[in-house]
Write a protein that holds these residues in place. Structure first.
Motif, PDB file in Angstrom:
ATOM      1  N   GLU A  33       5.159  -9.968  10.694  1.00 25.54           N
ATOM      2  CA  GLU A  33       5.974 -10.936  11.433  1.00 25.54           C
ATOM      3  C   GLU A  33       7.020 -11.582  10.521  1.00 25.54           C
ATOM      4  O   GLU A  33       8.193 -11.733  10.890  1.00 25.54           O
ATOM      5  CB  GLU A  33       5.082 -12.020  12.047  1.00 25.54           C
ATOM      6  CG  GLU A  33       5.889 -13.070  12.805  1.00 25.54           C
ATOM      7  CD  GLU A  33       5.062 -14.279  13.199  1.00 25.54           C
ATOM      8  OE1 GLU A  33       5.654 -15.265  13.680  1.00 25.54           O
ATOM      9  OE2 GLU A  33       3.828 -14.249  12.994  1.00 25.54           O
ATOM     10  N   GLN A  60      13.635 -13.541  18.642  1.00 21.42           N
ATOM     11  CA  GLN A  60      12.904 -13.762  17.391  1.00 21.42           C
ATOM     12  C   GLN A  60      11.508 -14.322  17.643  1.00 21.42           C
ATOM     13  O   GLN A  60      10.525 -13.884  17.034  1.00 21.42           O
ATOM     14  CB  GLN A  60      13.706 -14.701  16.484  1.00 21.42           C
ATOM     15  CG  GLN A  60      13.091 -14.930  15.118  1.00 21.42           C
ATOM     16  CD  GLN A  60      13.994 -15.780  14.228  1.00 21.42           C
ATOM     17  OE1 GLN A  60      14.987 -16.343  14.687  1.00 21.42           O
ATOM     18  NE2 GLN A  60      13.648 -15.878  12.959  1.00 21.42           N
ATOM     19  N   HIS A  61      11.406 -15.275  18.561  1.00 23.44           N
ATOM     20  CA  HIS A  61      10.100 -15.913  18.778  1.00 23.44           C
ATOM     21  C   HIS A  61       9.115 -15.001  19.519  1.00 23.44           C
ATOM     22  O   HIS A  61       7.919 -15.309  19.619  1.00 23.44           O
ATOM     23  CB  HIS A  61      10.272 -17.229  19.545  1.00 23.44           C
ATOM     24  CG  HIS A  61      10.823 -17.056  20.941  1.00 23.44           C
ATOM     25  ND1 HIS A  61      10.062 -16.634  21.989  1.00 23.44           N
ATOM     26  CD2 HIS A  61      12.080 -17.233  21.420  1.00 23.44           C
ATOM     27  CE1 HIS A  61      10.809 -16.581  23.082  1.00 23.44           C
ATOM     28  NE2 HIS A  61      12.042 -16.927  22.764  1.00 23.44           N
ATOM     29  N   ALA A  77      20.227  -8.596  18.140  1.00 17.50           N
ATOM     30  CA  ALA A  77      18.920  -8.000  18.422  1.00 17.50           C
ATOM     31  C   ALA A  77      18.544  -8.277  19.873  1.00 17.50           C
ATOM     32  O   ALA A  77      18.782  -9.378  20.384  1.00 17.50           O
ATOM     33  CB  ALA A  77      17.865  -8.564  17.482  1.00 17.50           C
ATOM     34  N   THR A 135      11.044 -11.101  11.146  1.00 17.07           N
ATOM     35  CA  THR A 135      11.811 -12.258  11.619  1.00 17.07           C
ATOM     36  C   THR A 135      12.634 -12.923  10.521  1.00 17.07           C
ATOM     37  O   THR A 135      13.643 -13.579  10.819  1.00 17.07           O
ATOM     38  CB  THR A 135      10.871 -13.317  12.231  1.00 17.07           C
ATOM     39  OG1 THR A 135       9.934 -13.762  11.243  1.00 17.07           O
ATOM     40  CG2 THR A 135      10.133 -12.758  13.439  1.00 17.07           C
ATOM     41  N   GLN A 136      12.246 -12.748   9.254  1.00 12.99           N
ATOM     42  CA  GLN A 136      12.900 -13.499   8.183  1.00 12.99           C
ATOM     43  C   GLN A 136      13.429 -12.644   7.041  1.00 12.99           C
ATOM     44  O   GLN A 136      14.207 -13.140   6.216  1.00 12.99           O
ATOM     45  CB  GLN A 136      11.903 -14.519   7.579  1.00 12.99           C
ATOM     46  CG  GLN A 136      11.256 -15.444   8.578  1.00 12.99           C
ATOM     47  CD  GLN A 136      12.244 -16.394   9.227  1.00 12.99           C
ATOM     48  OE1 GLN A 136      13.248 -16.788   8.614  1.00 12.99           O
ATOM     49  NE2 GLN A 136      11.976 -16.777  10.468  1.00 12.99           N
ATOM     50  N   HIS A 173      21.874 -11.468  15.279  1.00 15.13           N
ATOM     51  CA  HIS A 173      22.276 -12.122  16.529  1.00 15.13           C
ATOM     52  C   HIS A 173      22.352 -11.127  17.685  1.00 15.13           C
ATOM     53  O   HIS A 173      22.274 -11.511  18.861  1.00 15.13           O
ATOM     54  CB  HIS A 173      23.637 -12.807  16.348  1.00 15.13           C
ATOM     55  CG  HIS A 173      24.759 -11.853  16.077  1.00 15.13           C
ATOM     56  ND1 HIS A 173      25.477 -11.238  17.077  1.00 15.13           N
ATOM     57  CD2 HIS A 173      25.266 -11.385  14.909  1.00 15.13           C
ATOM     58  CE1 HIS A 173      26.392 -10.428  16.532  1.00 15.13           C
ATOM     59  NE2 HIS A 173      26.280 -10.514  15.220  1.00 15.13           N
ATOM     60  N   ILE A 228       8.440 -11.895  18.542  1.00 18.13           N
ATOM     61  CA  ILE A 228       7.813 -10.948  17.611  1.00 18.13           C
ATOM     62  C   ILE A 228       6.319 -11.254  17.433  1.00 18.13           C
ATOM     63  O   ILE A 228       5.474 -10.352  17.461  1.00 18.13           O
ATOM     64  CB  ILE A 228       8.520 -10.970  16.244  1.00 18.13           C
ATOM     65  CG1 ILE A 228       9.981 -10.519  16.375  1.00 18.13           C
ATOM     66  CG2 ILE A 228       7.772 -10.104  15.235  1.00 18.13           C
ATOM     67  CD1 ILE A 228      10.154  -9.081  16.775  1.00 18.13           C
ATOM     68  N   VAL A 266      13.997  -4.032  16.849  1.00 16.14           N
ATOM     69  CA  VAL A 266      14.549  -5.273  17.382  1.00 16.14           C
ATOM     70  C   VAL A 266      15.912  -5.060  18.025  1.00 16.14           C
ATOM     71  O   VAL A 266      16.334  -5.857  18.863  1.00 16.14           O
ATOM     72  CB  VAL A 266      14.643  -6.360  16.283  1.00 16.14           C
ATOM     73  CG1 VAL A 266      13.280  -6.595  15.647  1.00 16.14           C
ATOM     74  CG2 VAL A 266      15.687  -6.030  15.236  1.00 16.14           C
ATOM     75  N   TYR A 296      18.025 -13.584  11.157  1.00 15.77           N
ATOM     76  CA  TYR A 296      17.645 -12.698  12.253  1.00 15.77           C
ATOM     77  C   TYR A 296      18.912 -12.244  12.961  1.00 15.77           C
ATOM     78  O   TYR A 296      19.797 -13.048  13.264  1.00 15.77           O
ATOM     79  CB  TYR A 296      16.720 -13.418  13.227  1.00 15.77           C
ATOM     80  CG  TYR A 296      16.013 -12.494  14.183  1.00 15.77           C
ATOM     81  CD1 TYR A 296      14.945 -11.706  13.760  1.00 15.77           C
ATOM     82  CD2 TYR A 296      16.428 -12.391  15.506  1.00 15.77           C
ATOM     83  CE1 TYR A 296      14.291 -10.840  14.632  1.00 15.77           C
ATOM     84  CE2 TYR A 296      15.781 -11.530  16.394  1.00 15.77           C
ATOM     85  CZ  TYR A 296      14.718 -10.752  15.949  1.00 15.77           C
ATOM     86  OH  TYR A 296      14.085  -9.891  16.815  1.00 15.77           O
TER      87      TYR A 296
END
Length: 311
Positions: free
Chosen positions: A190, A251-252, A247, A194-195, A245, A254, A280, A243
């Motif tokens: 994760e 993001q939340h 995708a 995400t990061q 833009h 995932i 993604v 993340y």
């Protein structure tokens, strides 16, 4: 509506047919006067060769598929093709439409072993078909005029190995090293997704590894084994990355996706999740179960399915 790969092929073939149909028909009109004379036919085709765009070779055939002249190529004449029986080649087994022009389906060339196309134009004398003018095209030399297709965004199911499906109820899931540490492994993934600039991840639950692709180096994959997926320090070697833009997966979402995969791994001892992937950018999730059946679906549809749906 998104363009499928079949749509792209149709448009590409349509463009090529428009490019070669008229010049090939014009050249075919010049062939009857030289029909039956090998040297004269060679001369007619040599003179008209440059008028057929992207063509690799020209030749004339009888209605039975026997070649009656040499191959005319950019390099000159190829006399070894004279008398060749082409009747069993793929393009000769297709039906030439009533208007007299056929652009064949792609096939693998007999000698070069390369994807190729052939255009056939009926040659007529006094209104009767006396043979064909053939033009070969190497797919490597053709321009790509249609847009690259996009993967469909709907749910697709693909059946796997019948031998595995036939014995699925004789097997039972055995805990892998990753299974014993799955919560931490998925937390690491994760973070990477995400990061840390990871845009695609394929998780092999049964063999305790993950294959990842990074936005900073997208043409090379990297494999994280069980040891790497057990050590949060692995995140240190991947630089922070915003993340993307564009995708399609939020993001939340995932974390929710990974948690759902975890549930599918442990929900049933016989039918269980074996591999899964996340991309993604195209917003798709794939899951492959112990019965070797694979599913591809949009991530939001995946999240709507409870474990009871799968089992």
């Amino acid at each position: 509506m998104k363009q499928s790969w079949k749509d792209s092929i149709y448009l590409q073939r349509e463009d090529l047919a428009h490019m070669v149909k008229d010049p090939l028909a014009h050249l075919a009109e010049q062939c009857p006067a030289a029909w039956g004379d090998r040297e004269q036919l060679d001369a007619v085709l040599t003179q008209g060769f440059t008028g057929i765009p992207y063509c690799t070779s020209l030749y004339c055939l009888t209605t039975d598929g026997i070649q009656i002249c040499d191959n005319v190529c950019a390099q000159g004449l190829a006399p070894e093709h004279f008398g060749r029986d082409r009747s069993q080649r793929p393009y000769m087994k297709e039906t030439v439409p009533a208007w007299g022009f056929l652009l064949s389906d792609a096939y693998i060339s007999l000698r070069g072993r390369r994807p190729s196309l052939t255009a056939l134009q009926i040659v007529r004398a006094d209104g009767n078909a006396i043979g064909y003018l053939g033009a070969d095209f190497d797919l490597r030399g053709l321009p790509v005029t249609s847009a690259l297709y996009e993967e469909p965004g709907y749910w697709r199911q693909i059946k796997g190995d019948p031998a595995i499906r036939g014995t699925v109820f004789l097997q039972q899931r055995t805990d892998s090293p990753m299974d014993g540490n799955l919560e931490q492994a998925l937390s690491i993934l994760e973070e990477l997704l995400t990061q840390r600039g990871i845009f695609q991840c394929q998780i092999h639950f049964s063999s305790s590894q993950a294959t990842i692709w990074t936005m900073d180096d997208p043409f090379r994959y990297r494999i994280l084994d069980h040891e790497a997926l057990s050590d949060p320090d692995i995140c240190l070697i991947f630089p922070s990355h915003p993340y993307p833009h564009d995708a399609l997966i939020l993001q939340h979402s995932i974390a929710h996706i990974l948690d759902t995969m975890r549930s599918l791994r442990f929900a049933d001892p016989t039918i269980y999740l074996r591999t899964a992937s996340i991309n993604v950018f195209n917003g798709m999730i794939s899951v492959t179960f112990s019965c070797d059946g694979s599913h591809y679906m949009p991530y939001d549809e995946f999240l709507l399915k409870s474990t009871s749906f799968w089992f």
